[in-house]
Design a protein around this motif. Sequence first.
Motif, PDB file in Angstrom:
ATOM      1  N   CYS A  13       0.813  -1.205   0.000  1.00 38.49           N
ATOM      2  CA  CYS A  13       0.000   0.000   0.000  1.00 38.49           C
ATOM      3  C   CYS A  13       0.849   1.259   0.000  1.00 38.49           C
ATOM      4  CB  CYS A  13      -0.930   0.006   1.210  1.00 38.49           C
ATOM      5  SG  CYS A  13      -1.913   1.510   1.280  1.00 38.49           S
ATOM      6  N   MET A  42      -6.955   4.694   8.211  1.00 42.84           N
ATOM      7  CA  MET A  42      -7.627   5.167   7.003  1.00 42.84           C
ATOM      8  C   MET A  42      -8.667   4.173   6.498  1.00 42.84           C
ATOM      9  SD  MET A  42      -6.300   8.031   6.540  1.00 42.84           S
ATOM     10  CE  MET A  42      -7.128   8.415   5.002  1.00 42.84           C
ATOM     11  N   ARG A  57      -4.138  -0.124  -1.335  1.00 43.77           N
ATOM     12  CA  ARG A  57      -4.417  -1.530  -1.590  1.00 43.77           C
ATOM     13  C   ARG A  57      -5.212  -2.068  -0.421  1.00 43.77           C
ATOM     14  NH1 ARG A  57       0.107  -5.711  -3.488  1.00 43.77           N
ATOM     15  NH2 ARG A  57       0.119  -4.305  -5.254  1.00 43.77           N
TER      16      ARG A  57
HETATM   17  S1  SF4 Z   1      -6.509   1.326   5.073  1.00 43.40           S
HETATM   18 FE1  SF4 Z   1      -5.955   2.284   3.147  1.00 43.40          FE
HETATM   19  S2  SF4 Z   1      -4.097   3.392   3.576  1.00 43.40           S
HETATM   20 FE2  SF4 Z   1      -4.391   1.985   5.242  1.00 43.40          FE
HETATM   21  S3  SF4 Z   1      -3.175   0.203   4.640  1.00 43.40           S
HETATM   22 FE3  SF4 Z   1      -5.284  -0.179   4.003  1.00 43.40          FE
HETATM   23  S4  SF4 Z   1      -5.357   0.542   1.911  1.00 43.40           S
HETATM   24 FE4  SF4 Z   1      -3.514   1.404   2.785  1.00 43.40          FE
END
Ligand code: SF4
Lengths: 341, 469
Positions: free
Chosen positions: A29, A276, A265
Motif C-alpha cells: 500500500c 484510514m 491496496r
Molecule cells: S486502510 Fe488504506 S491506507 Fe491503510 S493500509 Fe489499508 S489501503 Fe492502505
Amino acid sequence: MKLDRLRGPAKAKRHNARTIAALTGNPGCARRSVLDAAGIDKVKLAERIGFPGSFGQSRFALARGNAFEAMLKADGCAMLRSVLDVGVVDYQDLGEDADDTLGARHDRTRSLLASSTSALIDHPLLTLSVAGQTVFLEPDLIAFQSEGRLRVVEIKSFAVVDGQADAAKVSAAAVQAAVYVLALRELLGEDRVSHEVVLVCPENFSLEPVAVILDVRKQLSTLRRQLSRLSSVSSLVEALPESVSFDVTLPVSSLLASLAEVSARYVPECLSACEMSVYCRDEAAGSTAALGRSVRESLGGVETVSLALDLSTGAASPTPEQEEAAALLRAAARLREEALS
Amino acid sequence: MSTLVALARAQAFAAGRAQPIATVRHLHVQDHPFVLIPLAMAGEANAPLAAMVGTTPDDPRLLVVAQPRNRDERFAFADGLATALVPYLTSFAGDTEAVPVDRGRDVRHRFVDAPQVWVPNTGGVDFLRLFGRSTRFRRVDGEYPVPPTVPLLGQWLTFLAGASEVPGSSLLLNAVQALGMHWATGQSGAEDAHLGSLLAWIESGAAAAREAEAGPVAGPATDPDFDNRVLAPLIADGDPALASVLRELMLPTWQQMWRTLALLRTLPAGDRVATRWDGDRDSYSSFVEHLAESGLPQPRRDGAVAAAARLQRLENAATRYAVQRAFDDPLVMAEYRLAGVAFGGVVTLANPDRVDDTGKRPVLRPRIMVATTETLRIEAGATLTSPARPAQKAKVISITPTGTGWDVLLELSGGMGRKLVADPGTVPLVGEKLLLTTLSEAYRPGVAFPDPTETPWTHGGPPEPYAEP
Ligand code: SF4
C-alpha cells in the motif's frame, strides 16, 4: 523537505513498533507508506474527510497495563528482576523526551548499549530504516543486557492462563518484539541481539507476573521481507504532483483529491490495522479484494465483483488468462442455480 | 473458501442482500434455548461486567458487576449467573430413553432432551470457557469461600465450552457462526463478526448493515469509546444508573439473538441433524452422571492420552460433520461436485440381475452406466456412494470419455436385500438421475490409545491424580 510539506504545519507522528508492524502488514500500500513517512496524523485526517474509525484504547485497559508495569518496576524493578531471574544488575531508565532531544537520547542509548555492562535498560531510543527513511522508534521496552548479549523484554498486560494466551495478542506481541530486535541489530550488529524475546504477562487471573520466552526468528524474516518490499517512499513522493498535501487544515475536497493521487491496496485486515480503513473500504467497494483475500482467490483472482459475476453468467468473455477461472465460475453458478431452484 | 461460497458473496454484494449457502439447517435449534450475552471488563483477565440472560425474548435478566475489580462482587455475579443458568441446564435431566448397546445385548439410558445455550459470537464462547476456568476450582470453604453454586457453574461452563469445540455439536452455539454457515453476505468475514451487521445483511440489506456497524457491539469486548465516555464515570461514581445504561446497551443484541433463532427456524432441519443431537444428548447425559458421581472439576489441561484421544474424536467428528452436511444439503454437495469428487449424472444402462459367481459363493453385483458432463477427479477402483442410497456401495469399473463428458461404469454391492435378486427399487433404473460421491458416511474406527495410567514417560507419564488447588 517534500515530506514535511505534505504534512503542513502539524507535528509529525512518530513510529512505534505497532505502527511498523501494521505498515509491514500491507507492504503493497503506497498510500500508507507515504502518509506514515510524512508523519501524518491519520486519525485526524480520516475524521476530517468524514470517515472516522474507532482506534481508541479503553482507559480500563490502559490503567491495567500501567498498573502491571508500575508494579513490576517498583522498588528498582524488584519484581521484574525476580521474574526474569537476573539477580542484581543495574537499571537505567533513558526516559522520555521531546522531539528536539531525540538525537541526544539515541546517542545515549547507543553508548549505553555499546558498553555491554549487565543492565536492564528502559526506554532506549532506537532507529530503523523504513522505506528508505530512518525513523525513530517510540520505545516501550526494556533491553536486558548480560555478558554482551541483549534480550528484548516486553511487558504486556494480557493474561497467560494455564500456559496459554490469546493467540492474536501473542502474535502481535511477537511481531512488535521482532521490530525491536531488528532495530537493536541495526544499531549493534546481528550477533549481539538474541532472537529469543521475553514476554512478561500476568498469570492466570492474578497480577502475578510470568515470563515466557518467544522465538521470533519467523517474525524477523517476515518483517525483513516485508520491509524490503516497501517501495521506496522518496520515489513515490517525488512522483506526486505539487498540489498534493495532507495538511488537515485544507478543505476536504482537496484532501480527497490528494488521497486519490496515492494508490491504496485495501484488504479487510486494514480495518483493524489502519486508521484510514473506513475511507479506503468505501473507495474499494466493488473490488473482490474488499471481500477478503480468500474470496478473491476463490474467484480466480478477478479484480472486480461485477467482472466475476459476468464471467460466471457468460455475460463477459474471458481473456486467455481468465479461461480457467471463468470455467470454474460458470460451473459454480450452474451448480448454485441447480441446488437453489 | 470455496468458489461456491465466494460466488455467493459476490452475488450478495451485487444484490445488496445476503444469499443462501445452505438449503437446510445444519444445526439443532432447541424449542427452549437459553440466551446468554456476556460483557467483559476491558483490560482485566476475564472479569465480567454484565450478562443478559434468559429463556424468553420478552424477559431478559440483567446481571451487573458495579465494581468489576471487586472480588466479592465478581463472585456474586457468578452466583447470579449460576442461579439463572444451572437450573435451566439441569431441567433436562428428567425423562430418559433406552438405547441399545453392544449389538442389542444391553441398553443404556440417556435423557430425551438436552439444554442449548446461545451466545452472540466466538468471543462469547471464549469468555465462558475462561470464566469456567476461573470458577470451577474455587473452594466453598477455607480462607476465601465462594457460594457453592460458583464451582458448579464453572464445571458446566467448561463442559459447554468443550462441547462447542466438537464440530456439529449444538449444545453451545454462537449466532455469528450459525448465521454465517447458512448465509453469505456481500462483505468480508472480518465484518461478518459483527452480529448486528451480519443479521442486517440477511434481514434488510447492505445499507442497514453499514448502519448497524455504528450500533452497539455484541460483546464480550466493549467499545473503547463507550468505556472512556460512559462506563468510566459511572463506575467511578458508583452511579446506580449503570444497570439501566448497560440494559440499553445490550437490549439490541438481545433482540438480535432471538431474531437469529427465528431466522434459523425458518430453515428445515437437515436429515442428519437429529442424529448429531442424539450425540449431544449422550454427552449431556454422561456429564450429568459425572456430576452425580465423582463431580471432580475438569483438569486444567488434559493428560497426554486424554489429549490425543480427544484430538482424534474431534477429527472424526469434523469428517463426519462435513460428510453429513454434504449428504443433507445439495448446495453443500455442490462444493464437492465443483471439486470433482462428486458428480451428477443419468443412468444410461443397467444390468440389475448381474451375479458374480467367480468366488466361493455367487453374489449379486449389478452394474450400471452413468453418463455425466461434470468434472471428474475420480479414478477406476474408487468406491462411491449416493446420498439417495447411503447403504449401497458403487465401485468404479471404468471411466470412458464421451464427446460431452464421461461414461462411468459402476458395480453395486450392498443395500439390495439378502437374495440373489435385488429388492425392487434398490438398483437405479435407466433414466434415473443420480448423484455419486467418494464421500462416505462409513464409520472409521479409531486407533487404540493406552490407558491413561500407562502413559509413556515420553508423553509426561500418567496424569497426576486430582489435587485440591
Ligand atoms: S486502510 Fe488504506 S491506507 Fe491503510 S493500509 Fe489499508 S489501503 Fe492502505
